[in-house]
Scaffold this motif. Structure first.
Motif, PDB file in Angstrom:
ATOM      1  N   ALA A 153      49.632   5.383  -3.529  1.00  0.00           N
ATOM      2  CA  ALA A 153      50.008   5.174  -2.121  1.00  0.00           C
ATOM      3  C   ALA A 153      49.277   6.231  -1.304  1.00  0.00           C
ATOM      4  CB  ALA A 153      51.518   5.313  -1.950  1.00  0.00           C
ATOM      5  N   TRP A 154      48.623   5.778  -0.236  1.00  0.00           N
ATOM      6  CA  TRP A 154      47.765   6.683   0.543  1.00  0.00           C
ATOM      7  C   TRP A 154      48.352   6.990   1.903  1.00  0.00           C
ATOM      8  CZ3 TRP A 154      44.060   9.097  -1.968  1.00  0.00           C
ATOM      9  CH2 TRP A 154      43.476   8.498  -3.103  1.00  0.00           C
ATOM     10  N   VAL A 155      48.402   8.281   2.211  1.00  0.00           N
ATOM     11  CA  VAL A 155      48.746   8.726   3.565  1.00  0.00           C
ATOM     12  C   VAL A 155      47.434   8.867   4.318  1.00  0.00           C
ATOM     13  CG1 VAL A 155      49.695  10.599   4.958  1.00  0.00           C
ATOM     14  CG2 VAL A 155      50.821   9.939   2.820  1.00  0.00           C
ATOM     15  N   THR A 156      47.329   8.151   5.424  1.00  0.00           N
ATOM     16  CA  THR A 156      46.072   8.169   6.193  1.00  0.00           C
ATOM     17  C   THR A 156      46.248   8.772   7.579  1.00  0.00           C
ATOM     18  OG1 THR A 156      46.555   5.953   7.006  1.00  0.00           O
ATOM     19  CG2 THR A 156      45.188   6.114   5.014  1.00  0.00           C
ATOM     20  N   HIS A 157      47.515   8.861   8.044  1.00  0.00           N
ATOM     21  CA  HIS A 157      47.752   9.369   9.391  1.00  0.00           C
ATOM     22  C   HIS A 157      48.865  10.407   9.383  1.00  0.00           C
ATOM     23  CE1 HIS A 157      45.603   5.666  10.275  1.00  0.00           C
ATOM     24  NE2 HIS A 157      45.410   6.095  11.505  1.00  0.00           N
ATOM     25  N   GLY A 158      48.642  11.483  10.151  1.00  0.00           N
ATOM     26  CA  GLY A 158      49.697  12.465  10.394  1.00  0.00           C
ATOM     27  C   GLY A 158      49.998  12.449  11.878  1.00  0.00           C
ATOM     28  N   GLY A 159      51.225  12.030  12.239  1.00  0.00           N
ATOM     29  CA  GLY A 159      51.519  11.840  13.660  1.00  0.00           C
ATOM     30  C   GLY A 159      50.609  10.770  14.205  1.00  0.00           C
ATOM     31  N   HIS A 160      49.924  11.033  15.324  1.00  0.00           N
ATOM     32  CA  HIS A 160      49.048  10.010  15.915  1.00  0.00           C
ATOM     33  C   HIS A 160      47.592  10.177  15.497  1.00  0.00           C
ATOM     34  CE1 HIS A 160      52.383   9.907  19.142  1.00  0.00           C
ATOM     35  NE2 HIS A 160      52.666   9.109  18.147  1.00  0.00           N
ATOM     36  N   GLU A 161      47.316  11.120  14.622  1.00  0.00           N
ATOM     37  CA  GLU A 161      45.936  11.408  14.240  1.00  0.00           C
ATOM     38  C   GLU A 161      45.597  10.802  12.879  1.00  0.00           C
ATOM     39  OE1 GLU A 161      43.885  13.521  16.120  1.00  0.00           O
ATOM     40  OE2 GLU A 161      45.519  13.414  17.595  1.00  0.00           O
ATOM     41  N   GLU A 162      44.383  10.290  12.768  1.00  0.00           N
ATOM     42  CA  GLU A 162      43.911   9.866  11.455  1.00  0.00           C
ATOM     43  C   GLU A 162      43.440  11.111  10.703  1.00  0.00           C
ATOM     44  OE1 GLU A 162      41.236   6.599  11.511  1.00  0.00           O
ATOM     45  OE2 GLU A 162      40.985   6.607   9.321  1.00  0.00           O
ATOM     46  N   LEU A 163      43.814  11.231   9.441  1.00  0.00           N
ATOM     47  CA  LEU A 163      43.423  12.399   8.661  1.00  0.00           C
ATOM     48  C   LEU A 163      41.937  12.349   8.299  1.00  0.00           C
ATOM     49  CD1 LEU A 163      46.419  12.616   6.143  1.00  0.00           C
ATOM     50  CD2 LEU A 163      46.203  13.627   8.416  1.00  0.00           C
ATOM     51  N   TRP A 223      52.132   8.870   7.744  1.00  0.00           N
ATOM     52  CA  TRP A 223      52.228   7.422   7.516  1.00  0.00           C
ATOM     53  C   TRP A 223      51.477   6.990   6.269  1.00  0.00           C
ATOM     54  CZ3 TRP A 223      55.726   4.872  10.154  1.00  0.00           C
ATOM     55  CH2 TRP A 223      56.111   5.326  11.426  1.00  0.00           C
ATOM     56  N   VAL A 224      52.165   6.235   5.427  1.00  0.00           N
ATOM     57  CA  VAL A 224      51.513   5.578   4.302  1.00  0.00           C
ATOM     58  C   VAL A 224      51.084   4.200   4.773  1.00  0.00           C
ATOM     59  CG1 VAL A 224      51.828   4.619   1.989  1.00  0.00           C
ATOM     60  CG2 VAL A 224      52.865   6.814   2.581  1.00  0.00           C
ATOM     61  N   THR A 225      49.779   3.922   4.661  1.00  0.00           N
ATOM     62  CA  THR A 225      49.263   2.641   5.165  1.00  0.00           C
ATOM     63  C   THR A 225      48.706   1.767   4.053  1.00  0.00           C
ATOM     64  OG1 THR A 225      47.131   3.688   5.542  1.00  0.00           O
ATOM     65  CG2 THR A 225      48.659   3.629   7.411  1.00  0.00           C
ATOM     66  N   HIS A 226      48.425   2.377   2.898  1.00  0.00           N
ATOM     67  CA  HIS A 226      47.820   1.620   1.801  1.00  0.00           C
ATOM     68  C   HIS A 226      48.555   1.886   0.494  1.00  0.00           C
ATOM     69  CE1 HIS A 226      44.615   1.497   4.758  1.00  0.00           C
ATOM     70  NE2 HIS A 226      44.041   0.527   4.060  1.00  0.00           N
ATOM     71  N   GLY A 227      48.761   0.828  -0.280  1.00  0.00           N
ATOM     72  CA  GLY A 227      49.280   0.957  -1.639  1.00  0.00           C
ATOM     73  C   GLY A 227      48.219   0.432  -2.578  1.00  0.00           C
ATOM     74  N   GLY A 228      47.639   1.316  -3.385  1.00  0.00           N
ATOM     75  CA  GLY A 228      46.504   0.909  -4.205  1.00  0.00           C
ATOM     76  C   GLY A 228      45.363   0.513  -3.286  1.00  0.00           C
ATOM     77  N   HIS A 229      44.779  -0.659  -3.511  1.00  0.00           N
ATOM     78  CA  HIS A 229      43.659  -1.075  -2.670  1.00  0.00           C
ATOM     79  C   HIS A 229      44.085  -1.982  -1.523  1.00  0.00           C
ATOM     80  CE1 HIS A 229      41.265  -0.321  -6.577  1.00  0.00           C
ATOM     81  NE2 HIS A 229      41.378   0.766  -5.879  1.00  0.00           N
ATOM     82  N   GLU A 230      45.372  -2.204  -1.374  1.00  0.00           N
ATOM     83  CA  GLU A 230      45.862  -3.126  -0.347  1.00  0.00           C
ATOM     84  C   GLU A 230      46.391  -2.392   0.872  1.00  0.00           C
ATOM     85  OE1 GLU A 230      46.014  -6.575  -0.870  1.00  0.00           O
ATOM     86  OE2 GLU A 230      44.865  -6.124  -2.702  1.00  0.00           O
ATOM     87  N   VAL A 251      58.790  15.524   5.170  1.00  0.00           N
ATOM     88  CA  VAL A 251      57.494  15.874   5.764  1.00  0.00           C
ATOM     89  C   VAL A 251      57.561  15.720   7.278  1.00  0.00           C
ATOM     90  CG1 VAL A 251      55.060  15.201   5.944  1.00  0.00           C
ATOM     91  CG2 VAL A 251      56.187  15.222   3.701  1.00  0.00           C
ATOM     92  N   ARG A 252      57.168  16.773   7.984  1.00  0.00           N
ATOM     93  CA  ARG A 252      57.033  16.701   9.452  1.00  0.00           C
ATOM     94  C   ARG A 252      55.676  17.286   9.804  1.00  0.00           C
ATOM     95  NH1 ARG A 252      63.215  18.540  11.154  1.00  0.00           N
ATOM     96  NH2 ARG A 252      64.201  16.982   9.795  1.00  0.00           N
ATOM     97  N   TRP A 253      54.866  16.421  10.404  1.00  0.00           N
ATOM     98  CA  TRP A 253      53.470  16.760  10.591  1.00  0.00           C
ATOM     99  C   TRP A 253      53.279  17.608  11.857  1.00  0.00           C
ATOM    100  CZ3 TRP A 253      50.718  15.485   6.419  1.00  0.00           C
ATOM    101  CH2 TRP A 253      49.359  15.797   6.449  1.00  0.00           C
ATOM    102  N   GLU A 254      53.788  18.814  11.824  1.00  0.00           N
ATOM    103  CA  GLU A 254      53.652  19.700  12.981  1.00  0.00           C
ATOM    104  C   GLU A 254      52.344  20.474  12.873  1.00  0.00           C
ATOM    105  OE1 GLU A 254      57.675  21.530  14.307  1.00  0.00           O
ATOM    106  OE2 GLU A 254      57.765  21.318  12.147  1.00  0.00           O
ATOM    107  N   ALA A 255      51.612  20.543  13.984  1.00  0.00           N
ATOM    108  CA  ALA A 255      50.308  21.201  13.947  1.00  0.00           C
ATOM    109  C   ALA A 255      50.427  22.659  14.378  1.00  0.00           C
ATOM    110  CB  ALA A 255      49.324  20.453  14.833  1.00  0.00           C
TER     111      ALA A 255
END
Lengths: 488, 488
Positions: free
Chosen positions: A97-107, B98-105, B146-150
């Motif tokens: 499972a891939w995390v690609t975004h943190g908040g509104h930003e793409e990693l 945000w997790v947007t992908h699981g494996g290749h999907e 997880v809290r994506w604080e910068a």
């Protein structure tokens, strides 16, 4: 739907094992399925989680007694870290499972939700280890991991997220690392045999089914009542491949720089699945007293004129048991009759029920009833705490014996392809057969009946089966004894 | 870099608090920073994790004694679930991984890595609760969020992933839920005051700084030696807003359908940050004996001709202490001299050091030295286990007294804007001032010196400060007493 209907298990363990299992898990209050859009996830309810806590407590104690310390590593692993060990990336790529975004930003770099943590733990161990004096180094973490497998959800057995422990160690020598691998395998065996009342087999996985990057993968395997095997805990000797990929080296006494030999070993809440599946029955959950949240339930049986004396007597006994460290529940609910209570506590898997009516009070005894076989014995009120411990031992022994009988009756031998197919097709269980070591021969069986080689015995224990024999599938010289079985 | 240089803390707690803190965390072996590309993440090493385990054990015991059961909910929350409670989605939206992908999907619906679990726990509690007989319902989970604080990483204080517990309960009435909120706040207070030797203040957050969706957010606040406040644990009365958003209703005795009143409460490894920051010094970590992994370190001091008698004596004492349940380490390493060992164990925060040389053996005593003040006392060899417990109490009392003195000296009053600014600017700490309740007045202070209102006392405890007074900032009628402080 009335309470009574809700309580009962409607499926049959023997004829509809899958549906029966799902029903027991839910009706005994162990787990629910995850929300819509999240198939493969479960919610572990308090009664289920308490069982996991017992497993944790036992193993954590064993680990700490043998030099392991707990630690915690990040939930995410940068993609570039996963890629450093090529077998790991190939082995887990389709399941991450891939995390690609943190908040509104793409990693900038996407992050894997850990499917296992070798690739983030090894580089830190590399920082911590400089000389042979820093070895062995042993860390463990209790954590959740995610593997995005697209199969049907089976609570505890097969879920996209699961709870487990993963231990990671580094050693000077191959021998040190191999001993570690075996120590952890033995602790897993002991969890099953001494706590969960499940006998297991120990073995190694075939080359093509090893943990990605491992030198040797060993496992304990448990046979379920439906004839399928469960890989119930794995312990890997990783050789020096992870150490080399992540620069985990140490300085020897002679000032040479050498890669460490590493291990990893993990046991998940699949152990809970095996526990539920092995002992439970058409009345619901069955638990060994070692792990049951309530070991004894006291059900008082009264009429209006005997209520006070029965309740007083029952309360006294509950206090005695509690003082002796027995986990006891007195079910004094007025709005439920004894029959309802019997069913409810059977469903929940309480191993010993005390029935106490006016006769028991007069005679200074209690009637103790075993789950699951209903055997009933009269115990003296005096020394009740000691007496109940004996009942626990008896219940445990019965559960273990039944599981052992199932295992022993279901290890068969075969020397030809059709014999393997026929035996597994008819009986399930394990079939031992001489094997050349070639994956193609396994594939032939797998394609026909979805059985695979779940292990080859360690230390060539079954050498007599393959010595001088031909592979049961292809007829070439046999090198090993393979255990074929269908598996979870 | 030689071992000696590595051991020493080079930064000053007083003059470079931030750098000093980071150095103590790393050199005492508590944590490392996360890998490249993962700023905000840390690796918790065994010595750091052992402290977290102690905090867990204490709180988990208190929770279980007061009706709480542990459970485990999925790591991910579907976006649509987060959106059901509008305040939650607005409050956490910018901080979600945000997790947007699981494996290749690519997933159909993206999944939030939980920033907190109300939105996935409430819908399940809704399934489990039907009637008033199912209430109160109390579940807790130990988990990572997880809290994506910068912001800049500060181990344990500010990390994108952190470990915590989150408790979630449902009740019939507002009173029941409010009592629960206060019970958990008291347990947090007790963790700090009875285990971590840190006095705390209790209060409520201002309206605009509440947990998203909460009716009332209460917190314990701890004052750090650098004059900043730490929000050290929070307990929220959520009213019925979550229950309404997630259909968590129950049937009353009169067969009416009512929304439940819910609470949630959490304490994270920030408590560990507060512990390290409060007591440690320029020699390294300082820990109260309640929580120290080693409570006593024995350093034997020998010459060649006295080695055997000193070591025998030291081993005997170590055995006695161990038998009495004291966590003791005998440092008998031959390759290190006593001075080196003193420094190393001071760095690691062991509260009591036993120095044992030939004189101690002859006199039947041990020399016990307290960390951090170096006070040295001679203890009789007999009853050593009892004697050392007294030393633990003394060390604890000293640590607590120092923290309490710091707190008491740093709560000041102000009645005008410039007085607030001047006092915090000069001394740090808390400034109590009458306040109208308007966020704009807090903003004026915040814009100037980055101090904010960290709490208003519960139960109008400081009523005399605002009764009949004007807001210190705008001059309108004061409604509350605000505690201004800079905070972590």
């Amino acid at each position: 739907m009335s309470d009574e209907q809700e309580l009962g298990i409607t499926e049959s363990k023997q004829y509809n094992t899958g549906e029966w299992y799902a029903e027991v898990v839910q009706k005994a209050g162990l787990a629910n399925y995850g929300p819509e859009g999240m198939s493969g996830f479960i919610v572990t309810r308090p009664r289920g989680y308490a069982l996991w806590e017992s497993i944790q407590n036992y193993l954590d104690g064993e680990f700490k007694k043998t030099g392991v310390q707990n630690a915690y590593f990040p939930l995410f692993i940068p993609e570039s870290y996963l890629e450093r060990e090529k077998d790991i990336v190939e082995g887990f790529d389709p399941e991450v499972a891939w995390v690609t975004h943190g908040g509104h930003e793409e990693l900038e770099e996407r992050l894997a939700v850990r499917p296992t943590s070798e690739s983030i733990i090894a580089p830190y161990m590399a920082q911590w280890v400089r000389s042979h004096r820093d070895l062995p180094l042993r860390v463990n973490q209790w954590a959740s991991v995610v593997r995005w497998e697209a199969t049907e959800t089976k609570p505890f057995f097969r879920t996209k997220e699961f709870l487990w422990q993963e231990g990671h160690t580094a050693h000077e020598t191959r021998d040190g690392a191999w001993d570690e691998t075996m120590t952890r395998l033995s602790q897993y065996q002991s969890l099953y045999e001494d706590v969960l009342a499940i006998p297991v087999l120990r073995g190694a996985k075939p080359e093509h089914d090893k943990f990605p990057g491992a030198d040797t993968t060993t496992a304990v395997e448990a046979l379920m009542p439906d004839g399928k095997s469960v890989q119930a805990g794995t312990s890997h000797y990783l050789g020096t491949s992870f150490a080399e990929a992540f620069d985990l080296t140490y300085t020897t006494e002679g000032e040479d720089e050498e890669p460490a030999h590493t291990t990893s070993w993990g046991l998940s809440w699949r152990s809970l699945g095996a526990l539920i599946m092995t002992h439970s029955d058409d009345q619901g959950l069955v638990l060994p007293p070692t792990i049951a949240p309530e070991q004894v339930v006291i059900v008082p049986i009264w009429q209006a004129d005997t209520q006070e004396k029965v309740l007083d007597y029952a309360e006294d006994i509950a206090e005695d048991l509690e003082a002796a460290g027995v986990r006891v529940e007195l079910d004094a609910r007025d709005e439920r009759n004894p029959g309802f209570k019997f069913n409810e506590w059977e469903l929940k898997g309480v191993p010993v029920r005390f029935e106490i009516g006016p006769n028991e009070v007069d005679d200074g005894v209690v009637t103790a009833v075993h789950r699951p076989d209903g055997e009933s014995v009269e115990l003296d009120r005096e020394n009740i705490a000691e007496a109940v411990e004996e009942q626990f031992d008896e219940v445990y022994a019965k559960l273990y014996a039944a599981a052992e009988e199932n295992l022993e009756a279901n290890v068969r031998e075969a020397s030809a392809r059709n014999e393997i197919l026929g035996t597994i097709g008819q009986h399930g269980g394990y079939v031992k057969a001489p094997w050349c070591g070639d994956e193609d021969c396994e594939d032939e069986i797998k394609d026909q009946i979805a059985a695979e080689i779940v292990m080859v015995p360690l230390n060539d224990e079954d050498a007599e089966i393959h010595d001088g024999e031909d592979c049961a599938v292809c007829g070439d010289d046999a090198e090993e004894t393979a255990y074929f079985a269908k598996s979870y």
